[in-house]
Design an enzyme around this catalytic site. Structure first.
Site, PDB file in Angstrom:
ATOM      1  N   LYS A   1       0.834  -1.195   0.000  1.00 45.09           N
ATOM      2  CA  LYS A   1       0.000   0.000   0.000  1.00 45.09           C
ATOM      3  C   LYS A   1       0.872   1.249   0.000  1.00 45.09           C
ATOM      4  O   LYS A   1       2.002   1.215   0.494  1.00 45.09           O
ATOM      5  CB  LYS A   1      -0.847   0.028   1.282  1.00 45.09           C
ATOM      6  CG  LYS A   1      -1.994  -0.967   1.321  1.00 45.09           C
ATOM      7  CD  LYS A   1      -2.760  -0.837   2.633  1.00 45.09           C
ATOM      8  CE  LYS A   1      -3.900  -1.840   2.722  1.00 45.09           C
ATOM      9  NZ  LYS A   1      -4.955  -1.613   1.731  1.00 45.09           N
TER      10      LYS A   1
ATOM     11  N   ARG B   1     -10.250 -11.554   2.161  1.00 43.19           N
ATOM     12  CA  ARG B   1     -11.117 -12.592   1.599  1.00 43.19           C
ATOM     13  C   ARG B   1     -10.442 -13.963   1.634  1.00 43.19           C
ATOM     14  O   ARG B   1     -11.110 -14.993   1.745  1.00 43.19           O
ATOM     15  CB  ARG B   1     -11.528 -12.202   0.160  1.00 43.19           C
ATOM     16  CG  ARG B   1     -10.376 -12.039  -0.787  1.00 43.19           C
ATOM     17  CD  ARG B   1     -10.744 -11.268  -2.045  1.00 43.19           C
ATOM     18  NE  ARG B   1     -10.882  -9.827  -1.809  1.00 43.19           N
ATOM     19  CZ  ARG B   1     -11.207  -8.938  -2.736  1.00 43.19           C
ATOM     20  NH1 ARG B   1     -11.457  -9.324  -3.975  1.00 43.19           N
ATOM     21  NH2 ARG B   1     -11.293  -7.660  -2.452  1.00 43.19           N
TER      22      ARG B   1
HETATM   23  N1  BES Z   1      -8.115  -3.757   4.488  1.00 44.04           N
HETATM   24  C1  BES Z   1      -8.272  -3.328   3.146  1.00 44.04           C
HETATM   25  C2  BES Z   1      -9.557  -2.536   2.925  1.00 44.04           C
HETATM   26  C3  BES Z   1      -9.621  -1.212   3.634  1.00 44.04           C
HETATM   27  C4  BES Z   1      -9.182  -0.063   3.016  1.00 44.04           C
HETATM   28  C5  BES Z   1     -10.200  -1.115   4.884  1.00 44.04           C
HETATM   29  C6  BES Z   1      -9.269   1.149   3.657  1.00 44.04           C
HETATM   30  C7  BES Z   1     -10.290   0.104   5.520  1.00 44.04           C
HETATM   31  C8  BES Z   1      -9.826   1.233   4.920  1.00 44.04           C
HETATM   32  C9  BES Z   1      -8.294  -4.546   2.222  1.00 44.04           C
HETATM   33  O1  BES Z   1      -7.505  -5.603   2.627  1.00 44.04           O
HETATM   34  C10 BES Z   1      -7.788  -4.099   0.901  1.00 44.04           C
HETATM   35  O2  BES Z   1      -6.659  -3.736   0.821  1.00 44.04           O
HETATM   36  N2  BES Z   1      -8.648  -4.154  -0.126  1.00 44.04           N
HETATM   37  C11 BES Z   1      -8.297  -3.770  -1.421  1.00 44.04           C
HETATM   38  C12 BES Z   1      -8.810  -4.815  -2.375  1.00 44.04           C
HETATM   39  C13 BES Z   1      -8.265  -4.699  -3.771  1.00 44.04           C
HETATM   40  C14 BES Z   1      -6.776  -4.937  -3.779  1.00 44.04           C
HETATM   41  C15 BES Z   1      -8.973  -5.678  -4.662  1.00 44.04           C
HETATM   42  C16 BES Z   1      -8.922  -2.409  -1.705  1.00 44.04           C
HETATM   43  O3  BES Z   1     -10.007  -2.123  -1.200  1.00 44.04           O
HETATM   44  O4  BES Z   1      -8.287  -1.613  -2.385  1.00 44.04           O
HETATM   45 MN    MN Z   2      -5.498  -5.426   1.975  1.00 41.60          MN
END
Ligand code: BES
Ligand code: MN
Ligand code: ZN
Length: 499
Positions: free
Chosen positions: A275, A349
């Site tokens: 990230k 997931r």
């Molecule tokens: N934990 C994150 C989602 C999240 C983002 C929660 C911001 C709270 C605040 C999750 O694991 C994630 O990174 N999801 C990705 C999925 C994508 C890579 C398909 C997302 O939402 O960008």
């Molecule tokens: Mn994630």
């Protein structure tokens, strides 16, 4: 946990101490107990109200030096708006706003639980007491130098009521639910160097004190179960993953359990698909689903809910490392389905896939509800006011919607379907873990659905509601504890054996 206030009940006849809080609605009248208490001071209060243009509106307050004759220092007249037909949720908010008006350093508060129409009913009193505790919670464990404003309220709040025994009885169960909410908030707020999977499991194990059976599965046990999806996420971290299964058997012997499953990513760096660094610290809250399940198990066990419940959480840390999983890896989940890793940041997931499958096979539950801070996309769609709801079962979805309306922990259903499901087909494996940006929360739900078998199931995407949501009347903490009151209400409304 820092318990900022102590709430107790006293009879109307008790002489108030400290700060006196009385309620008034838009009629600007007082109930009989309040009138008796204020005596001749009532006229001064009326004049102060006129001078300050206080009209009893909901959320407003008249805050004055107590008139002579009262043995208290400060008098707060809190407006309740139209008081004829307030819902429970509104009494909870009244409790919350009352605390919001107190200053740090206040040591004693007396709240007169009466509206112009007369004494509040025990349920209404209990709701106010719950609101007081929810609002008073503050996470300040790591502040060693406290300014005045940082200091927690350390007050004894006495609620004066018509019937002390009835108020205590009504508050007992909701007090346990509040404890559950505060436990969930505390877990979400804890820093990730402190709360890694093994430590989280240890805290969940404290539920044993309430008669909950707690089983902790380590990497060896999960390897034996062939949980390749969860373990793939975990393998890049120096902190080993855990799965914790919590069981409360308050229902009839042999009754199928209800079940709650939580995403417990103790820290989500994104892994190799790392990230950006801005706000990455918020990813300490990526275990909000698991925190909710622990808080809920506490609430249900402590109030001795007449229901059989399984709570299961997958605890991992998603880190980049020489041993971390790569985009392109193919892992085999416990279900036997193979998963192509497209994006290591779509890790929640993967964790849930194995925990859902495990619970479905082992416990054959009445339903499974999972909670997960799963997608950023749900915040784009719904903001911080509603959690996203996805389900393969209309009845379960409707019941969740209703429980959301009752508690104020609202949910909003989003669609699923075969067209969306197809978007998760993989070129090389049975399924892939990430689709395109469009409909990101829906495709995440489609992925999960492939691991629930035929079980009635609902998925709550709580990325927008579990943490970082704006402060409300009943929460000023970063971690909100979202979902505990919602699911406790769902269980109470539909799944408890008759007493
Ligand atoms: N934990 C994150 C989602 C999240 C983002 C929660 C911001 C709270 C605040 C999750 O694991 C994630 O990174 N999801 C990705 C999925 C994508 C890579 C398909 C997302 O939402 O960008
Ligand atoms: Mn994630
Ligand atoms: Zn995540």
């Amino acid at each position: 946990m820092t318990d900022a206030v102590k709430v107790g009940f006293v009879p109307f006849s008790t002489t108030p101490r400290g700060v006196l809080v009385v309620f008034s609605d838009e009629s600007m009248k007082f109930g009989p107990a309040t009138r008796k208490l204020l005596g001749a001071a009532a006229e001064t209060v009326r004049r102060a109200a006129a001078a300050a243009q206080f009209k009893g509106k909901s959320g407003s307050a008249l805050d004055i030096l107590a008139p002579a004759g009262l043995k208290v220092g400060r008098l707060i007249v809190a407006g309740t708006g139209k008081s004829g037909s307030l819902k429970e949720e509104e009494y909870i908010k009244i409790g919350g706003t009352t605390v919001g008006r107190l200053k740090a350093g206040t040591d004693a508060v007396t709240v007169i639980a009466e509206l112009p129409g007369g004494a509040l009913k025990p349920d209404q009193v209990a709701a106010i007491a719950a609101g007081i505790r929810l609002r008073a919670y503050k996470f300040d464990r790591y502040k060693t130098k406290k300014k005045d404003d940082d200091k927690a309220l350390a007050a004894q709040i006495s609620i004066a009521v018509a019937d002390v025994a009835a108020a205590r009885k009504a508050f007992a169960p909701s007090n346990h639910v509040v404890d559950g909410v505060l436990i969930a908030r505390e877990l979400v707020n804890e820093p990730p160097n402190v709360l890694y999977p093994a430590e989280f499991a240890k805290r969940a194990a404290q539920l044993r004190k309430l008669g909950v059976q707690v089983e902790i599965l380590d990497v060896k046990a999960m390897t034996k179960l062939k949980m390749g999806a969860l373990l793939g996420v975990s393998q890049g971290s120096a902190h080993d993953g855990r799965m914790v299964v919590m069981r409360w058997n308050g229902g009839n012997r042999g009754d199928k359990p209800v079940s709650f499953i939580g995403k417990g990513v103790c820290f989500d760096t994104g892994g190799i698909s790392i990230k950006p660094s801005g706000s990455m610290e918020d990813m300490k809250g990526d275990m909000g689903g698991a925190a909710c399940v622990v808080g809920l198990m506490h609430a249900l066990a402590a109030r001795k809910a007449k229901v059989n419940v399984v709570g299961a959480i997958g605890l991992v840390e998603n880190m980049p490392d020489g041993n971390a999983q790569r985009p392109g890896d193919i892992v085999t989940s416990m279900s036997g389905q193979t998963i192509e890793i497209i994006n290591t940041d779509a890790e929640g997931r993967l964790v849930l896939a194995d925990v859902l499958w495990y619970v479905a096979q082992k416990y054959k539950p009445k339903f499974m509800i999972d909670l997960a801070t799963l997608t950023g996309a749900i915040m784009v769609a719904l903001g911080t006011e509603h959690a996203g709801l996805f389900s393969n079962n209309d009845q379960l979805a409707e019941r969740l919607f209703e429980a959301g309306q009752e508690t104020g922990e609202k949910v909003w259903r989003l669609p699923m379907g075969p067209e969306y499901d197809k978007l998760m087909d993989s070129k090389f494996a049975d399924v892939k873990n990430a689709g395109s940006r469009y409909g990101g929360s829906i495709t995440a739900a489609q992925f999960l659905q492939r691991f629930v078998d035929e079980t009635p199931w609902a998925h709550l995407d709580i990325a927008g509601t579990a943490m970082g949501a704006p402060s409300t009347e009943i929460n000023t903490s970063w971690g909100s504890g979202y979902g505990v009151r919602l699911l406790d209400q769902l269980v109470a409304d539909h799944y408890e054996a008759k007493r």
